[in-house]
Design an enzyme around this catalytic site. Structure first.
Site, PDB file in Angstrom:
ATOM      1  N   GLY A  37      15.859  -2.538 -48.475  1.00  0.00           N
ATOM      2  CA  GLY A  37      15.269  -2.524 -47.145  1.00  0.00           C
ATOM      3  C   GLY A  37      14.403  -1.291 -46.960  1.00  0.00           C
ATOM      4  N   ASN A  69      14.115   8.747 -49.426  1.00  0.00           N
ATOM      5  CA  ASN A  69      13.551   9.902 -50.123  1.00  0.00           C
ATOM      6  C   ASN A  69      13.326  11.055 -49.142  1.00  0.00           C
ATOM      7  OD1 ASN A  69      13.001   8.147 -52.481  1.00  0.00           O
ATOM      8  ND2 ASN A  69      11.511   7.248 -51.077  1.00  0.00           N
ATOM      9  N   HIS A  94      18.941   4.733 -39.860  1.00  0.00           N
ATOM     10  CA  HIS A  94      19.795   4.823 -41.052  1.00  0.00           C
ATOM     11  C   HIS A  94      19.162   5.783 -42.078  1.00  0.00           C
ATOM     12  CE1 HIS A  94      22.378   2.767 -44.249  1.00  0.00           C
ATOM     13  NE2 HIS A  94      21.487   3.405 -44.977  1.00  0.00           N
ATOM     14  N   GLU A  95      17.868   5.576 -42.351  1.00  0.00           N
ATOM     15  CA  GLU A  95      17.208   6.410 -43.371  1.00  0.00           C
ATOM     16  C   GLU A  95      17.113   7.856 -42.914  1.00  0.00           C
ATOM     17  OE1 GLU A  95      17.038   4.933 -46.101  1.00  0.00           O
ATOM     18  OE2 GLU A  95      17.337   2.944 -45.220  1.00  0.00           O
TER      19      GLU A  95
END
Ligand SMILES: [Zn+2]
Length: 853
Positions: free
Chosen positions: A262, A266, A298-299
């Protein structure tokens, strides 16, 4: 002579540690190749004659080790394929202390969606997690080896290049240029990233001095506003939660046309599948907006949990993912409570409960020996069960003590590595509660409990045992128990009370406060616990009579738990259908969604063809009144709740019950929409309308959708047009869709979803299933460079229906064992065995119930 690196379970030795990388990469975008030079500053803990580091499909041309006053070219450079390493021999041992390793190499883009790959639309991008940095840089490619990275990249002029840090320096070299990126804080290799190509953004927005930008292909720039707004909103909320400022200088988000997962966190350069980042707020469904907000959050949560503090090894990957999963819902819920995102979280939890009831499940924290196993760890247990367990622990400790523990953990392990027990210790110190016992009870043992509840007067008798969805295993009791933090909610007249109880052993009695018989008792208040509940007949009957007094997540859990008990052979299908029928007055869209899902499953795999009209009549009784109330058209100021209620009704009537009137109306409105009348179809109805149009569609419709797919820039619509091609039910058109699955027209990233859609299509299923087995090499060659997609393809076989299919799938997967999908294979077959048995055992009961109605 065998070398340890000939074993695929090889782990790098601890006595050589990288402190910093200084790398130069020269990109040949047209030739899909690159050249690299690298200086790694090392700390040698002992005399070292041999250095092993990771490299896969790279041609290392030179290696030299230098120290204070000495230098040694490599006497031998040997690639070890099994462990994806390169072994550098230096003859004489180098002394302990600081040293510098210099390497030069060449490599090529990867054919799949990992390493450095062609991401489509003239963009090259990297995807390194779990272990593919080694396909671009020779490096110490395990998460325990954190080091700073300083990268410079040479590329054609006019090509945008992004990496983890801001650009520090730019140098023109004729028709090329070299960009130097600022040195990063210590990072594990899997978080290093590069994006190069035709990609643009609006000017940055500063969020507490951090410039935030959202990048995409130029023609999609208008779709970046929503995702940019989410990042700007949630970044400060995360900083406040963790009590640590964002560490990576700038934040870029890039949407890529081809992307395996998804999104990927990084450091400072988050990459996304386009559908998880880009949307047009005017035409997007609410589900899309929530999904984009959840994925971005989330990231960004990973920028702390994972990037700032990193797991020591992949066996604690779950901690990263569970935390980011839980945190995303928490932050988005705090931001927009009206979205009720915990109900979406519950859908993920329900899927994890399904998987975790199999014998082939695994503990949240599982042994990981190699890269293939690390890849397999990205599953529902890691993300959704892990997230649910953290939610349960937070609920038990309380919000503030939990957050204090997290802050303590962040400070203590800043820039470093940690293991799960480090987190539990920090939480235990902050809360003075037995967190280690509670957490390890859930993290280290597979499965979850079924809590049985019987009531005598005001005494609740509770029992727990491990829950299996296999009826043959359902009676088994291996004696496993969990520390279950129960929150019990019960009603006496007007009054609703809550009581907390930590169930430790196999059974316990809990007296409810008060007098007389309570009206009802719910043993998983708010449905926040990761367990299922089996009520006795009286308890179940009381709940069914007091449905409106339960919270929506509790009503959903009641349906979901009872359904699981039917699958496990504990309950009969008839009483379950009685329960479904008692939801006739239901208005909450999330509960209606659950009912649609249950009826959809029964329609898909259980009901005999002759009983379909009677099942459709049941759906019409439950949902017809809802659509009659809402109508098709939404007022401009209509609340989301009503829009989603309408959408649930349209799906139930149009897709499950296949009511021809509803399908006709939906298709007519879709045609007006395609003709430019954007008001003809409310955005939340679009998906279902396209599927209905495709199911009934002719060849002209097929070609129309195919043209729309090819011309579309909005990723959600593009995906919708594409998947609709797999929904046609005219046999000749289903056959065309089957052909598409084996060609290049379907983007690689969407190939597994396309396969799943074909296997879910009752007309395309047989021809596609036969072709999948006879032409496996073609499909496999496409997805093998994207192991996550390969696993999705295996999982899609779970939607097969008949015993014959099961036997064919067993034979096929035995003849074509897939190393990257061992767990997925075992779980899919086990689930399918149970579903086939359920079909055989319940078809008669469904027929009798429908006939009696
Ligand atoms: Zn994640």
């Amino acid at each position: 002579m065998s070398h340890p690196t000939d074993d695929r379970n090889f782990r790098l030795p601890a006595h050589v540690r990288p402190a910093s990388y200084e790398a130069s990469l020269s990109l040949d975008l047209a030739g899909k190749a690159f050249r690299g030079d690298l200086i790694v500053a090392l700390a040698l803990a002992e005399p070292t004659a041999e250095i092993v580091l990771h490299a896969a499909d790279l041609e290392v041309s030179s290696a030299e080790l230098r120290g204070d006053g000495w230098s040694r070219p490599a006497a031998s450079i040997r690639a070890a394929t099994a462990s994806e390493t390169v072994v550098l021999g230096f003859g004489e041992a180098a002394p302990p202390g600081a040293a510098e390793l210099r390497l030069s190499w060449t490599g090529r883009f990867c054919p799949g969606l990992r390493g450095l790959y062609d991401a489509g639309g003239g963009i090259a991008a990297t995807q390194f997690e779990a272990a593919d940095a080694r396909r671009v840089f020779p490096c110490f490619d395990e998460p325990g080896f954190k080091a700073t990275w300083s990268l410079d990249v040479e590329a054609p002029r006019g090509v945008t290049v992004l990496s983890n840090g801001p650009v520090e320096r730019e140098e023109a070299l004729g028709d090329r240029r070299r960009l130097r990126f600022a040195r990063t804080p210590p990072l594990p290799t899997y978080l290093v990233a590069l994006v190069a190509g035709r990609i643009e953004s609006h000017p940055p927005v500063a969020v507490r001095n951090v410039p935030v930008r959202t990048w995409t292909q130029p023609e999609k720039l208008a779709l970046t506003g929503f995702g940019q707004g989410v990042a700007v909103e949630v970044l400060p909320r995360l900083e406040d939660y963790f009590g640590v400022p964002y560490a990576f200088g700038k934040l870029d988000q890039a949407g890529l046309p081809e992307f395996e997962a998804g999104a990927m966190e990084n450091a400072g350069l988050v990459t996304y599948r386009e559908v998880a980042l880009l949307l047009d707020p005017a035409t997007a469904s609410l589900a899309q907006k929530k999904r984009v907000a959840e994925v971005i959050t989330h990231e960004l949560a990973h920028q702390w949990f994972g990037n700032w503090v990193t797991m020591t090894w992949w066996d604690d990957l779950w901690l990263n993912e569970a935390f980011a999963t839980w945190m995303a819902y928490k932050i988005v819920d705090g931001w927009i409570p009206g979205w009720r995102v915990w109900l979406d979280f519950d859908q993920g939890k329900a899927a994890a409960l399904g998987l975790d009831a199999l014998r082939s499940t695994h503990p949240i924290r599982a042994e990981v020996r190699n890269v293939a196993e690390a890849g397999e760890a990205f599953d529902l247990i890691t993300y959704e069960k892990g997230g649910a367990v953290l939610r349960m622990i937070e609920g038990y400790l309380g919000e503030e003590r939990f957050r204090d523990g997290i802050r303590r953990y962040m400070r203590r392990h800043a820039k470093g590595n940690a293991v799960a027990d480090d987190l539990w210790s920090a939480l235990a110190e902050a809360s003075r509660e037995p967190v280690v016992e509670l957490a390890n009870g859930w993290i280290r043992q597979a499965g979850f409990p079924l809590v049985s509840v019987a009531r005598i007067g005001r005494i609740l008798r509770l029992e727990q045992r491990r829950f299996f969805s296999d009826p043959a295993a359902a009676k088994e009791d291996d004696g496993t128990t969990w520390p279950v933090p129960l929150v019990i909610r019960y009603g006496d007249g007007e009054r609703i009370s809550e009581q907390r109880f930590l169930l430790r052993g196999a059974r316990a009695e809990v007296p409810l406060v008060g007098e007389g018989d309570p009206d009802f008792v719910c043993a998983n208040a708010g449905s926040t616990g990761f367990y299922r509940v089996a009520y006795d007949a009286t308890g179940l009957d009381a709940l069914a009579r007091h449905l409106p007094r339960l919270a929506p997540p509790e009503r959903i859990a009641l349906l979901s738990d009872e359904w699981a008990l039917v699958r496990a052979g504990v309950r009969e299908i008839g009483p379950f259908l009685d329960l479904v029928a008692s939801f006739g007055a239901e208005r909450d869209h999330a509960v209606l969604d659950e009912l649609v899902a249950r009826l959809g499953t029964i329609e898909h795999r259980l009901v005999a063809d002759g009983d379909r009209p009677a099942l459709a009549a049941l759906a019409a009784t439950l949902f017809g009144p809802r659509l009659a109330e809402t109508g098709w058209d939404a007022a401009a100021d209509e609340p989301d709740e009503v829009r989603l209620r309408r959408a649930a009704a349209v799906r139930a009537l149009g897709l499950v019950a296949r009511a021809t009137g509803v399908a006709r109306d939906a298709t007519a409105r879709l045609d007006r929409w395609i003709g430019g009348d954007r008001g003809a179809l409310e955005p939340n109805l679009h998906d279902a309308a396209v599927t209905m149009a495709a199911r009934a569609g002719d060849a002209a419709r097929f070609e129309e959708l195919r043209r729309l797919f090819a011309a579309e820039t909005d990723p959600a619509f593009r995906r919708r047009w594409l998947l609709a091609l797999a929904a046609f039910e005219q046999p000749a058109l289903a056959a065309r869709a089957v052909d598409l699955a084996f060609g290049d027209e379907v983007p690689l990233q969407d190939s597994a979803s396309f396969v799943a859609a074909l296997l879910a299509n009752r007309v395309a299923r047989e021809p596609f299933w036969a072709r999948l087995r006879s032409d496996w090499d073609t499909l496999h060659a496409r997805v093998k460079g994207a192991p996550m997609l390969l696993r999705r393809v295996v999982e899609a076989m779970g939607s097969l229906v008949e015993r014959r299919h099961l036997e064919e799938a067993e034979a096929f997967l035995a003849a074509h064992p897939l190393d990257e999908a061992r767990q997925a294979t075992a779980q899919t077959l086990e689930g399918l065995r149970q579903d086939v048995a359920l079909r055989e055992r319940s078809q008669g009961g469904i027929a009798r119930w429908l006939a009696a109605r």
